[in-house]
Write an enzyme that holds these catalytic residues in place. Sequence first.
Site, PDB file in Angstrom:
ATOM      1  N   HIS A  81      57.402  32.461  44.510  1.00  0.00           N
ATOM      2  CA  HIS A  81      56.714  32.695  45.783  1.00  0.00           C
ATOM      3  C   HIS A  81      55.252  32.249  45.740  1.00  0.00           C
ATOM      4  O   HIS A  81      54.452  32.694  46.558  1.00  0.00           O
ATOM      5  CB  HIS A  81      56.803  34.174  46.166  1.00  0.00           C
ATOM      6  N   LYS A 106      45.281  41.232  27.380  1.00  0.00           N
ATOM      7  CA  LYS A 106      44.890  41.118  25.975  1.00  0.00           C
ATOM      8  C   LYS A 106      44.511  39.687  25.646  1.00  0.00           C
ATOM      9  O   LYS A 106      43.513  39.432  24.992  1.00  0.00           O
ATOM     10  CB  LYS A 106      46.070  41.579  25.110  1.00  0.00           C
ATOM     11  N   GLU A 150      49.822  43.694  30.499  1.00  0.00           N
ATOM     12  CA  GLU A 150      49.017  44.021  29.330  1.00  0.00           C
ATOM     13  C   GLU A 150      48.871  42.809  28.401  1.00  0.00           C
ATOM     14  O   GLU A 150      47.799  42.564  27.856  1.00  0.00           O
ATOM     15  CB  GLU A 150      49.636  45.227  28.598  1.00  0.00           C
ATOM     16  N   ARG A 160      30.176  50.435  21.683  1.00  0.00           N
ATOM     17  CA  ARG A 160      29.713  50.682  23.054  1.00  0.00           C
ATOM     18  C   ARG A 160      28.902  49.513  23.612  1.00  0.00           C
ATOM     19  O   ARG A 160      28.489  49.540  24.768  1.00  0.00           O
ATOM     20  CB  ARG A 160      28.856  51.957  23.090  1.00  0.00           C
ATOM     21  N   TRP A 211      24.883  47.019  25.924  1.00  0.00           N
ATOM     22  CA  TRP A 211      25.796  46.160  26.697  1.00  0.00           C
ATOM     23  C   TRP A 211      25.073  45.900  28.003  1.00  0.00           C
ATOM     24  O   TRP A 211      24.827  46.822  28.780  1.00  0.00           O
ATOM     25  CB  TRP A 211      27.124  46.874  26.927  1.00  0.00           C
ATOM     26  N   CYS A 239      26.244  51.582  26.571  1.00  0.00           N
ATOM     27  CA  CYS A 239      25.324  51.403  25.466  1.00  0.00           C
ATOM     28  C   CYS A 239      25.429  52.621  24.556  1.00  0.00           C
ATOM     29  O   CYS A 239      25.858  53.686  24.988  1.00  0.00           O
ATOM     30  CB  CYS A 239      23.900  51.280  25.990  1.00  0.00           C
ATOM     31  N   GLU A 268      41.218  38.597  27.346  1.00  0.00           N
ATOM     32  CA  GLU A 268      40.094  39.387  26.834  1.00  0.00           C
ATOM     33  C   GLU A 268      39.562  38.842  25.511  1.00  0.00           C
ATOM     34  O   GLU A 268      38.361  38.805  25.295  1.00  0.00           O
ATOM     35  CB  GLU A 268      40.593  40.829  26.648  1.00  0.00           C
ATOM     36  N   LYS A 323      33.503  48.403  24.510  1.00  0.00           N
ATOM     37  CA  LYS A 323      34.714  49.213  24.427  1.00  0.00           C
ATOM     38  C   LYS A 323      34.754  50.298  25.492  1.00  0.00           C
ATOM     39  O   LYS A 323      35.785  50.574  26.077  1.00  0.00           O
ATOM     40  CB  LYS A 323      34.803  49.845  23.036  1.00  0.00           C
ATOM     41  N   ASN A 374      21.290  54.712  28.578  1.00  0.00           N
ATOM     42  CA  ASN A 374      22.668  54.309  28.829  1.00  0.00           C
ATOM     43  C   ASN A 374      22.975  54.663  30.277  1.00  0.00           C
ATOM     44  O   ASN A 374      22.774  55.805  30.683  1.00  0.00           O
ATOM     45  CB  ASN A 374      23.595  55.080  27.868  1.00  0.00           C
ATOM     46  N   GLY A 375      23.440  53.693  31.068  1.00  0.00           N
ATOM     47  CA  GLY A 375      23.769  53.975  32.464  1.00  0.00           C
ATOM     48  C   GLY A 375      23.140  52.935  33.375  1.00  0.00           C
ATOM     49  O   GLY A 375      22.757  51.845  32.925  1.00  0.00           O
TER      50      GLY A 375
HETATM   51  C1  AGP Z   1      41.435  46.998  26.829  1.00  0.00           C
HETATM   52  O1  AGP Z   1      41.750  46.059  25.862  1.00  0.00           O
HETATM   53  C2  AGP Z   1      40.121  46.878  27.413  1.00  0.00           C
HETATM   54  N1  AGP Z   1      39.107  46.887  26.435  1.00  0.00           N
HETATM   55  C3  AGP Z   1      39.830  47.684  28.658  1.00  0.00           C
HETATM   56  O2  AGP Z   1      40.649  47.189  29.665  1.00  0.00           O
HETATM   57  C4  AGP Z   1      39.979  49.232  28.586  1.00  0.00           C
HETATM   58  O3  AGP Z   1      41.316  49.562  28.463  1.00  0.00           O
HETATM   59  C5  AGP Z   1      39.376  49.848  29.860  1.00  0.00           C
HETATM   60  O4  AGP Z   1      38.016  49.562  29.901  1.00  0.00           O
HETATM   61  C6  AGP Z   1      39.607  51.331  29.955  1.00  0.00           C
HETATM   62  O5  AGP Z   1      39.015  52.009  28.891  1.00  0.00           O
HETATM   63  P1  AGP Z   1      39.366  53.528  28.602  1.00  0.00           P
HETATM   64  O6  AGP Z   1      40.801  53.562  28.191  1.00  0.00           O
HETATM   65  O7  AGP Z   1      38.435  53.936  27.515  1.00  0.00           O
HETATM   66  O8  AGP Z   1      39.152  54.281  29.865  1.00  0.00           O
END
Ligand code: AGP
Length: 587
Positions: free
Chosen positions: A482, A463, A459, A27, A72, A2, A466, A582, A96-97
Site C-alpha cells: 500500500h 535498534k 523494535e 545520561r 546531553w 544530563c 539508532e 540513555k 539537568n532539564g
Molecule cells: C532504546 O534503544 C532507546 N534508547 C530509547 O528508545 C528508549 O527506549 C526510550 O528513550 C525510553 O526510555 P525509558 O525506557 O528509559 O523510558
Amino acid sequence: MCGIVGYVGGRKAAGIIYGGLKQLEYRGYDSAGIATLEDGKISVVKRRGKVSVLQPYIGGLGGTAGIGHTRWATHGGPSDENAHPHSAGKFSIVHNGIIENYSELKEKYFPDTAFLSETDSEIIARLLDKFYDGDFLYALKKVADLLKGSYAAAVICADFQGLALIKRNNPAIIGYGEGENFAASDAPALSFCKQITILEDGDVAVLTADGVSIFNERLQGVIRERIVNPATPLSLELGDCPHYMLKEIREVPASVERTRTAYLSVENKVGLTLAGAERIIITGCGTAYNSGIIAKRFIETFAHMPVETEIAGEFRYKNPIITPNTVVVAISQSGETADTVEAAKLAKRLGAVVVAVTNAPYSQLTRCADAVVPVEAGSEICVAATKSYTGQLTALYLMAKTLAGQGAAEAVKSLSAVAPLCERVIAEGADIDTLADMCARASGVYFLGRDIDHGVALEGSLKLKEISYVPSEGYPAGELKHGTLALIDIRTVSVFLITSPRLAEKSANAVEQVLSRKGKAAVITNVAAVRERFAGRVPVISIPECDEYLSPFLTAAAVQLLAYKTALLLDRDPDKPRNLAKSVTVE
Ligand code: AGP
C-alpha cells in the site's frame, strides 16, 4: 538527560565527582565539567567530549567541595563553552532539564549582558549572582521561583563551604556519608551511600560536610525520608565483550529469568490493582513503547481485553479519554523519561489506575504508580535498550496472564523455556553476519512482519537506525503493497520476521513481492516451510521453534544482534550513538 554529581566533605572533591560522572555517562556524553571550591575560590574545568576528557585535569583541581556534570545538549551544541558548569560572580552551577523561559528572563534581567554560552542553563548562574546579597538560601529560593520548565541544579557559592540543590520535575538525590555528603541526579552515582533521600519538587537542599538541611517551597525546614539506597554500582566491567551492547545482549536470558522470578512477589498486588480493569492503555517511549505493542497482543489474546497503545509524548498532550476502570500501564526502563512520567501523572489525575513496568525502583515513575511490575534486567549501560526490552516483555507477558486470571506460578512456568532458547539464538548469532553486511551497504532497511512479528519489526528498525544510522522503517508486512513497495529497489534490504504458521504464507508472499521488484530480502523465521521455501534464495536466519507468543523474545535477540553487527561494520560506537542519551528527562 544530563548527569549531575556534587560532593562536600574532607576528601578531595574532584576525584570523587569524576568517579560519579563516569557512572552517569549514560545520561549524556557530549561534554563534561567539574567546578571545585578551595579557600573561597571556584576553579572550573569543562571540555567537549566524554567524561574521560576531564581526567588529565583532576589532579590540578583542589578543594573539598564541588559539582560536576556530563551533558546531553538541548540548547546550544556540544562545545567547551556550552559544557557545564556555568559560572557568574561567586556562583557555579550544573543543570539537568530545560529552562523554558530563559530567553524571557535574559531579556528582562540581562538585556545588555553578553552570555558566555548558548545554553538555557547559564541564566541560573546569572540570576543567582544578580539576586545574591550574602544570603545563599534566599538567592536560591528567589531564582527557583523565577524558573519555568524542568530542572535539577547543583550550585556552589564562593562564600559557602558546601553546595546546594534545587529541583522541579527532574530527579535530585542526596547521599549521606560520615563527615561528608553527596548529591546526584541518579542513584548509581551514589551507590556507595547506604542511605539516600529523594528530593521533592520545589525542595531546596543545602549540604555541608556536617549535615543536610532541606527546605520546601515556602522555605520551611522539612524532614524528607531517608531510604536504603537501592542502587548497586553500575558494573563498568566489559568482561570478554568489546562493547556493553554485546554484553547486555548476552545478559538477555538472565534478564528474563530474574524478571519472571521477581513477578511471584508482586503478583498479588498487581492482581488486586488490576481487578475490575475493563480497558488498558499502554504508554511509553521508544523501545519501551515497542514492548507495549507486543503487550497489546499478549493482553488481547490471553485476557480478551481491549488495549490501546499511546506514545507517551502524544498521550500527555491529547486530552486522553479515561473511562471508569481504565488501567494505564506506563513502561520505562529508567523510570525517569519525562514524557512517560508526565503521561502517568496525567492518567492518575484523570482517575486511571496506573501500573508502572520499570527497571528502576524509587524512580519518578514508581512514585506515581498504584502498582509496580519490576523488570529485573540489571543495569543497562549501552544507550540502545536490549536486555531491558526482553525484561519488559517478560513482565508484560506475566501481567497479561494475571489479567487473564491465570495463577502466577503457572504463568511463570510457561516462560521457563525462554532463557535457554534465547541463549541459542545469541550463541548462533554468527548466521547474522551476511545479513549485517547487506544492511551496512543498504540505502534503507525495512523490517516487516504481521501481528506479533510486526511489534518486533518496529523494535528491529529502531535498534538498527539508532546505532548504525542506516535509514530504516518497521512496517506491517501486509501494508507493504500500500505504499512502501515504491521504495524497494536493488539498494534496499527487507528483513521479514515470520514466526506464526498461521500467517507464514501471507508474509512469504510479501517476500516474493520484494524479490520480484529486485529488492534484497532476508527472513528471520522458525517456520520450517518458510525456511525451505527461501533457503538458497535469500539469507535465512533460523530461530528455534516455540510457542507463537514466545517468539518475540527470540526474534528480538536476533534483531538486536543484527543491529550490533551492522553498527560495527560501519565503524559506529554501538554503546554511545551520536546525538542520543540513555535517559531522556526533558521533553
Ligand atoms: C532504546 O534503544 C532507546 N534508547 C530509547 O528508545 C528508549 O527506549 C526510550 O528513550 C525510553 O526510555 P525509558 O525506557 O528509559 O523510558
